[in-house]
Design a protein around this motif. Structure first.
Motif, short mmCIF file in Angstrom:
data_model
loop_
_atom_site.label_atom_id
_atom_site.label_comp_id
_atom_site.label_asym_id
_atom_site.label_seq_id
_atom_site.Cartn_x
_atom_site.Cartn_y
_atom_site.Cartn_z
N TYR A 120 -0.88 -2.28 -4.65
CA TYR A 120 -0.11 -2.91 -5.71
C TYR A 120 -0.16 -4.43 -5.55
N GLN B 94 0.97 3.32 -11.32
CA GLN B 94 -0.33 3.81 -10.90
C GLN B 94 -0.29 5.32 -10.84
N PHE C 245 -1.19 9.00 -9.51
CA PHE C 245 -1.50 9.73 -8.28
C PHE C 245 -1.86 11.16 -8.63
N LYS D 260 -3.17 3.70 -2.79
CA LYS D 260 -3.11 2.82 -3.95
C LYS D 260 -2.55 1.48 -3.48
N LYS E 261 0.85 -1.20 0.00
CA LYS E 261 0.00 0.00 0.00
C LYS E 261 0.88 1.24 0.00
#
Length: 126
Positions: free
Chosen positions: A53, A65, A67, A51, A44
């Motif tokens: 993973y 990802q 942000f 987010k 995390k």
């Protein structure tokens, strides 16, 4: 006059759509790289939002990802053999937000028997 109004509206819609597509390609994208000899689970990353993973085997990297904002470090937690490891920033005072682009948080754990269970982070611009 009516034809020119329709033409202007079509041009306005076309330009608006192009700008929206451009913003989808922009942003701050972060991936995790496992530089340790251990498999990471329950990863995390929390900056402006959280987010999660996928698990990472040693020597592998996650997908990027997006942000809304990010810094050279973040709150990160993960598990190795059901033991929780983490990186806890105190604050982001004096830090500048990352510019749009792709970045990697390289995470390493040297010893899982350590009581501190701390992650080592190396920041990399891709």
């Amino acid at each position: 006059m009516r034809n020119s109004t329709i033409l202007l509206m079509a041009l306005f819609l076309l330009l608006g759509c192009q700008k929206e597509v451009k913003t989808l390609e922009e942003g701050v994208f972060i991936r995790i790289e496992n530089t340790s000899k251990y498999t990471y689970q329950d990863i995390k990353v929390s900056i402006a939002e959280e987010k999660f993973y996928e698990p990472l085997a040693p020597g592998t990297s996650s997908a990027y990802q997006r942000f809304s904002k990010a810094f050279r470090y973040a709150y990160i937690e993960l598990k190795i053999n059901n033991k929780r490891f983490g990186l806890q920033p105190i604050d982001y005072v004096g830090e500048e937000e990352l510019k749009d682009g792709k970045y990697t948080y390289q995470l390493n754990v040297e010893d899982t028997s350590s009581l501190s269970r701390q992650l080592n982070l190396t920041f990399k611009k891709d």
